[in-house]
Design an enzyme around this catalytic site. Structure first.
Site, PDB file in Angstrom:
ATOM      1  CG  HIS A  63      -0.352   0.053   2.532  1.00 17.13           C
ATOM      2  ND1 HIS A  63       0.408  -0.962   3.062  1.00 17.13           N
ATOM      3  CD2 HIS A  63      -0.369   1.021   3.504  1.00 17.13           C
ATOM      4  CE1 HIS A  63       0.823  -0.640   4.268  1.00 17.13           C
ATOM      5  NE2 HIS A  63       0.367   0.566   4.566  1.00 17.13           N
ATOM      6  CG  HIS A  65      -0.173   4.394   4.785  1.00 21.70           C
ATOM      7  ND1 HIS A  65      -0.974   3.616   5.596  1.00 21.70           N
ATOM      8  CD2 HIS A  65      -0.939   5.470   4.441  1.00 21.70           C
ATOM      9  CE1 HIS A  65      -2.161   4.191   5.739  1.00 21.70           C
ATOM     10  NE2 HIS A  65      -2.164   5.315   5.044  1.00 21.70           N
ATOM     11  CG  ASP A  67       4.867   2.714   7.324  1.00 20.08           C
ATOM     12  OD1 ASP A  67       3.992   3.143   6.559  1.00 20.08           O
ATOM     13  OD2 ASP A  67       4.634   1.853   8.199  1.00 20.08           O
ATOM     14  CG  HIS A  68       4.284  -0.095   4.030  1.00 22.97           C
ATOM     15  ND1 HIS A  68       4.259  -1.447   4.304  1.00 22.97           N
ATOM     16  CD2 HIS A  68       3.760   0.513   5.130  1.00 22.97           C
ATOM     17  CE1 HIS A  68       3.735  -1.644   5.505  1.00 22.97           C
ATOM     18  NE2 HIS A  68       3.420  -0.471   6.024  1.00 22.97           N
ATOM     19  CG  HIS A 141      -4.233  -0.079   6.263  1.00 24.29           C
ATOM     20  ND1 HIS A 141      -4.129  -0.091   7.643  1.00 24.29           N
ATOM     21  CD2 HIS A 141      -3.204   0.703   5.813  1.00 24.29           C
ATOM     22  CE1 HIS A 141      -3.081   0.637   8.007  1.00 24.29           C
ATOM     23  NE2 HIS A 141      -2.510   1.138   6.926  1.00 24.29           N
ATOM     24  CG  ASP A 211       0.283  -1.567   7.522  1.00 26.20           C
ATOM     25  OD1 ASP A 211       1.108  -2.495   7.513  1.00 26.20           O
ATOM     26  OD2 ASP A 211       0.586  -0.377   7.742  1.00 26.20           O
ATOM     27  CG  HIS A 269       3.646  -2.725  10.392  1.00 24.98           C
ATOM     28  ND1 HIS A 269       2.694  -2.064  11.129  1.00 24.98           N
ATOM     29  CD2 HIS A 269       3.930  -1.910   9.353  1.00 24.98           C
ATOM     30  CE1 HIS A 269       2.408  -0.915  10.553  1.00 24.98           C
ATOM     31  NE2 HIS A 269       3.153  -0.789   9.467  1.00 24.98           N
TER      32      HIS A 269
END
Length: 306
Positions: A63, A65, A67-68, A141, A211, A269
Site C-alpha cells: 500500500h 503509506h 513507511d512502505h 486498512h 497493513d 510491523h
C-alpha cells in the site's frame, strides 16, 4: 526459499528497526529476489547483506503509506549502478505507484538504465512468472492495501519404475522425458506421463500481508500457508485500539493462524512504542500459554528458510 527482513518497524524507524522491507529469495526454483515493500533506508539495509539489487527482478508494494514506499525512488536509482543495468524490473502495487515513481524520477532528474513494467492492482490480481503464481487480494486498512499469496511451482511426482518396466521401458534417458513432459512415446504408442508418476506436490506457499484490520480476504491469502508474514502493530493492550486504526492486534493474528491452518507465522510491523526488551518480555509471556500458536516476532536482518 528464504525470507529476509530489512525493516520491521511500524510508521517510524527506531534506533533498532527500519521501516518495512522484506526480501524473498526464490532459490532453488529461480535465481531471482523479490522485494515486498521498500521503506525509507531499505537500500542502506541491503548493503549489510549478501543480497544484490541486480538480482531483484520484482517489487511488490502492499500500500501507499510512506513507511512502505519512501525508500523506493532511491533504491530504483541505485539499482542502475549495482548490477541492474538493462535488467528489466516488474513493479506491482496499488493504483498510483507508477505516478509516484515517475514523478520522483522526473523531479529529481534521475534516469534509470533499465525498463520497468508496472502492474497496478484494482480489486485483486493473479500473476504468473517462472512457474510461480502470485495472488493479490484487498485488505481493510482505510486505503487500498493488499496481501500477496505466493505459490511456488509444483514438484513433479516420483517416477513409477515398475509401471514403466511393465510396458517394456527400462531405466534410461527416456525417464527424464516421462518426468518433464505431459506425454511420451514408446514402441510407437503414446502414453500419458501422469500415469507413470506419483502425485505432484505443491511448492511452498508464502503469505505476505500489508497493513490491515481483520477481514475475510485474510483467510483466502493465508490458507494452508507454509509461512505467513503478518503485521501486529499492537502486541499488548486492548484489541479495539488496533482495529480503530485499521491495524491488527496480536490476538487477531493468532485467530487467523488457527482459522487458516498456517504452519509458521513471522510477525512484523511492530509499533515503535515497543523496544527490544518490551518485545522479548511480551513474547515470553505469550508462549507460556499452551494455546499460543507457532510464531516469531522478527527483527531487522532476521532470515528464515522456507
Amino acid at each position: 526459499m528464504e525470507v529476509t527482513f530489512f525493516g520491521t518497524s511500524a510508521g517510524l524507524p527506531t534506533k533498532e528497526r527500519n521501516t518495512q522491507a522484506i526480501a524473498l529469495n526464490l532459490e532453488p526454483y529461480s535465481n531471482s529476489i523479490w522485494l515486498f515493500d521498500v521503506g525509507e533506508g531499505t537500500q542502506h539495509q541491503i548493503l549489510h547483506h549478501a543480497i544484490k539489487l541486480g538480482k531483484v527482478t520484482h517489487i511488490f508494494i502492499t500500500h501507499m503509506h510512506g513507511d512502505h514506499i519512501f525508500g523506493l525512488p532511491g533504491l530504483l536509482s541505485s539499482r542502475s549502478f549495482q548490477g541492474g543495468e538493462q535488467k528489466p524490473l516488474t513493479l506491482v502495487g496499488p493504483k498510483g505507484i507508477k505516478a509516484y515513481v515517475e514523478m520522483s524520477m522526473n523531479l529529481s532528474e534521475s534516469h534509470l538504465n533499465y525498463p520497468i513494467t508496472y502492474i497496478e492492482i484494482d480489486d485483486h490480481l493473479t500473476y504468473h512468472h517462472d512457474g510461480f503464481t502470485v495472488e493479490a487480494h484487498l485488505l481493510n486498512h482505510g486505503i487500498p492495501s493488499y496481501g500477496y499469496r505466493v505459490m511456488a511451482p509444483e514438484t513433479t511426482g516420483t517416477i513409477n519404475v515398475e509401471a514403466l518396466k511393465n510396458i517394456g521401458l527400462e531405466p534410461g534417458p527416456k525417464y527424464q522425458e516421462v518426468k518433464s513432459h505431459d506425454t511420451f512415446e514408446h514402441n510407437g504408442q503414446v502414453y500419458q506421463s501422469k500415469d507413470f508418476r506419483g502425485e505432484s506436490k505443491q511448492g511452498p506457499i508464502v503469505a505476505i500481508f500489508g497493513d490491515t484490520k481483520p477481514c475475510s480476504n485474510e483467510r483466502v491469502i493465508s490458507r494452508d500457508a507454509d509461512v505467513m508474514v503478518h503485521e501486529a502493530t499492537y502486541i499488548d493492550g486492548e484489541k479495539h485500539l488496533a482495529n480503530n486504526y485499521h491495524h491488527s492486534h496480536i490476538e487477531d493474528v493468532f485467530a487467523l493462524i488457527k482459522e487458516a491452518n498456517v504452519k509458521r507465522t513471522l510477525i512484523t510491523h511492530l509499533s515503535n512504542r515497543y523496544n527490544t526488551e518490551d518485545i522479548n518480555e511480551i513474547y515470553q509471556t505469550l508462549i507460556q500459554n499452551e494455546d499460543t500458536p507457532n510464531f516469531n516476532f522478527v527483527k531487522d536482518f532476521d532470515s528464515f528458510k522456507i
